[in-house]
Design a protein around this motif. Sequence first.
Motif, mmCIF file in Angstrom:
data_model
loop_
_atom_site.group_PDB
_atom_site.id
_atom_site.type_symbol
_atom_site.label_atom_id
_atom_site.label_comp_id
_atom_site.label_asym_id
_atom_site.label_seq_id
_atom_site.Cartn_x
_atom_site.Cartn_y
_atom_site.Cartn_z
ATOM 1 N N SER A 151 -12.994 13.791 -10.786
ATOM 2 C CA SER A 151 -11.935 13.800 -9.788
ATOM 3 C C SER A 151 -11.411 15.225 -9.634
ATOM 4 O O SER A 151 -11.838 16.138 -10.335
ATOM 5 N N ASP A 153 -8.842 16.732 -10.554
ATOM 6 C CA ASP A 153 -8.211 17.383 -11.701
ATOM 7 C C ASP A 153 -9.202 17.624 -12.842
ATOM 8 O O ASP A 153 -8.808 18.002 -13.943
ATOM 9 N N LEU A 277 -3.596 6.358 -1.024
ATOM 10 C CA LEU A 277 -4.220 7.671 -1.091
ATOM 11 C C LEU A 277 -4.394 8.176 0.336
ATOM 12 O O LEU A 277 -4.816 7.422 1.220
ATOM 13 N N SER A 278 -4.072 9.432 0.562
ATOM 14 C CA SER A 278 -4.245 9.980 1.909
ATOM 15 C C SER A 278 -5.727 10.132 2.222
ATOM 16 O O SER A 278 -6.569 10.249 1.316
ATOM 17 N N ASP A 281 -7.166 13.310 0.734
ATOM 18 C CA ASP A 281 -7.467 13.207 -0.691
ATOM 19 C C ASP A 281 -8.677 12.307 -0.938
ATOM 20 O O ASP A 281 -9.478 12.559 -1.843
ATOM 21 N N GLN A 286 -9.874 13.551 -4.488
ATOM 22 C CA GLN A 286 -8.650 13.780 -5.276
ATOM 23 C C GLN A 286 -8.042 12.429 -5.705
ATOM 24 O O GLN A 286 -6.913 12.083 -5.356
ATOM 25 N N GLN A 288 -6.921 11.433 -8.426
ATOM 26 C CA GLN A 288 -5.754 11.512 -9.311
ATOM 27 C C GLN A 288 -4.448 11.470 -8.521
ATOM 28 O O GLN A 288 -3.368 11.283 -9.090
ATOM 29 N N ASN A 289 -4.536 11.616 -7.195
ATOM 30 C CA ASN A 289 -3.333 11.616 -6.351
ATOM 31 C C ASN A 289 -2.961 10.212 -5.850
ATOM 32 O O ASN A 289 -2.080 10.080 -5.001
ATOM 33 N N MET A 290 -3.627 9.180 -6.363
ATOM 34 C CA MET A 290 -3.251 7.815 -5.965
ATOM 35 C C MET A 290 -1.783 7.561 -6.312
ATOM 36 O O MET A 290 -1.331 7.864 -7.413
ATOM 37 N N GLU A 291 -1.071 6.977 -5.358
ATOM 38 C CA GLU A 291 0.335 6.623 -5.575
ATOM 39 C C GLU A 291 0.447 5.112 -5.753
ATOM 40 O O GLU A 291 -0.048 4.350 -4.928
#
Length: 298
Positions: A151, A153, A277-278, A281, A286, A288-291
């Motif tokens: 991912s 990160d 996730l956008s 992303d 990306q 790791q950016n899941m909200e």
Amino acid sequence: RWSGTAAQAKQSAAEIIASNNLSEMMRWIITDLWRFVALTEDQLWQQRNTLFANVTNPHAFEAILSKYRRLGLIDVLSNVNSHLIEVGIRPSAEVSLRPYALGPVGTEAMLHIVGGEKSTEHPYRGEGERQLAHDLICSEILLRWARLTQSGDGTPVKLETRGPREVLVRGEDDKQTDVAPDGMMLSWRDGIVSRRYLMEYHNETYGGRAEHKIALYEKAAENTTKNRLAWRSVWDTNEMPRLLVVYRTAHVLEDYRETIAGRLSQGEPMRCWYVALSLEDALGGQLQNMEVLHKGSS
């Protein structure tokens, strides 16, 4: 381009299957078009790296696609380049973004391969350019995730993806109760699937659809629903997967937040997990950016 009748398509497909004339390349292309609904020439070209690395000439690959089109195995769809480029999907230097779906003969051939009960009915859905763009963007997301090794990160990942036709769950009564995710992502760890996500991609730039989507998945998660029995076999799990909302604009994200808050304030059950996730992303890996929007109980 194929110009035969429906009856001729059935006969041609039956002959191909019966005579064992379905080459590995043929089978791969029509199977992927069945799985993902629609794919661009570039997506097919990128996919061939893992299966047919010896096919290195893009002109030869284009010739193969043209041959399959004449045989009725595949069909070319409308050009939606501007919609794809708008979200950052650009063609490679070798091939184009020309979109393909199953042709009449390919559709009939897939009925033989996957069985009539898993037919191609999750349609080719492309009623218009925006719907086709939606389907191709979904394909791009799923294909990129399948190629990820880490991912954004740096965390190592091993992902498997399934297309919309592979994860469609038929409703109890009619198509209004179908559970039709845009795909599924399976995360592997230590040789087992550690988590499943059902993807719902919103290509629209406005909110308003979250209430319907959430109601559909919450209905599926009920212990009493026949859908629960159906999705256990289709999704190969006894645990309700998490719903991953991929959004193009913040209006969609806010719509989900408000809908979830509203259901909770009214005491309505919220069994499912919802994460977001956008699109940027999602395409960029990306993960790791899941909200987390809601931690479910199922």
